[in-house]
Design a protein around this motif. Structure first.
Motif, PDB file in Angstrom:
ATOM      1  N   THR A  23       0.681  -1.226   0.210  1.00  0.00           N
ATOM      2  CA  THR A  23       0.006   0.034  -0.097  1.00  0.00           C
ATOM      3  C   THR A  23       0.859   1.174  -0.027  1.00  0.00           C
ATOM      4  O   THR A  23       2.064   1.056   0.212  1.00  0.00           O
ATOM      5  CB  THR A  23      -0.906   0.135   1.211  1.00  0.00           C
ATOM      6  N   ARG A  24       0.254   2.533  -0.515  1.00  0.00           N
ATOM      7  CA  ARG A  24       1.076   3.566  -0.189  1.00  0.00           C
ATOM      8  C   ARG A  24       1.619   3.729   0.947  1.00  0.00           C
ATOM      9  O   ARG A  24       2.684   4.312   1.288  1.00  0.00           O
ATOM     10  CB  ARG A  24       0.360   5.049  -0.997  1.00  0.00           C
ATOM     11  N   THR A  70       2.009  -5.571  -7.712  1.00  0.00           N
ATOM     12  CA  THR A  70       1.278  -4.744  -6.817  1.00  0.00           C
ATOM     13  C   THR A  70       2.141  -3.700  -6.554  1.00  0.00           C
ATOM     14  O   THR A  70       1.838  -2.336  -6.794  1.00  0.00           O
ATOM     15  CB  THR A  70       0.678  -5.428  -5.677  1.00  0.00           C
ATOM     16  N   THR A  74       2.091   0.388  -7.694  1.00  0.00           N
ATOM     17  CA  THR A  74       1.922   1.430  -6.572  1.00  0.00           C
ATOM     18  C   THR A  74       2.790   2.529  -6.393  1.00  0.00           C
ATOM     19  O   THR A  74       2.938   3.394  -5.964  1.00  0.00           O
ATOM     20  CB  THR A  74       1.660   0.894  -5.277  1.00  0.00           C
TER      21      THR A  74
END
Length: 164
Positions: A23-24, A70, A74
């Motif tokens: 995730t960021r 991913t 991202t």
């Protein structure tokens, strides 16, 4: 996966659960951990040669190979978030002055140069920028799910540049 410092009481690394690694917020907190740890282990010279966000991506892919796709997808959004936080930290950090707004390394080098001009180690400033970006990228339920933000309460004590 977290990068940690061994000096008790000065820096608490962010805890990034495996579910949040791509995730960021997870990537930015990992980058902040690496910025803090690099300051202690290697000094500012390493930060001149290493793109901190690319190093973070490589580190996360190494630890989470099944999330490589991913993470890679991202990564551009992470760079944008870091550049926005850098620009917000100082009005002199702008795309017009510091290269492409699509590349973090030119921004990182500008932060390093500015900190060195003021005889300060760049690690704490890079940490502050990345931590701010990570905080903005976090979601309300992240802490409940185990994403624990890093803390550096005595950050100003670590700013003087004694590393050559």
């Amino acid at each position: 996966m977290t990068a940690t410092l061994s000096t008790p009481g000065t820096y608490s690394s962010a805890v990034v659960p495996a579910d949040y690694a791509a995730t960021r917020a997870g990537i930015l907190w990992t980058a902040a951990n690496l910025a803090a740890d690099t300051r202690r282990r290697y000094g500012h010279r390493m930060l001149l040669d290493v793109d901190l966000l690319a190093w973070t991506l490589d580190t996360l892919i190494e630890h989470h190979p099944r999330r490589e796709r991913t993470l890679t997808k991202t990564h551009p959004a992470v760079g944008k978030a870091a550049r926005r936080a850098a620009a917000a930290s100082n009005p002199l950090l702008t795309p017009e002055l510091h290269g492409s707004p699509h590349q973090w390394m030119s921004w990182q080098q500008a932060v390093i140069a500015q900190e060195r001009d003021h005889h300060r180690h760049p690690g704490p400033q890079l940490w502050a920028i990345l931590a701010h970006a990570a905080t903005l990228a976090s979601q309300p339920g992240d802490i409940i799910e185990g994403l624990i933000p890093g803390r550096w309460p005595d950050i100003d004590r670590h700013r003087p540049n004694r590393a050559h």
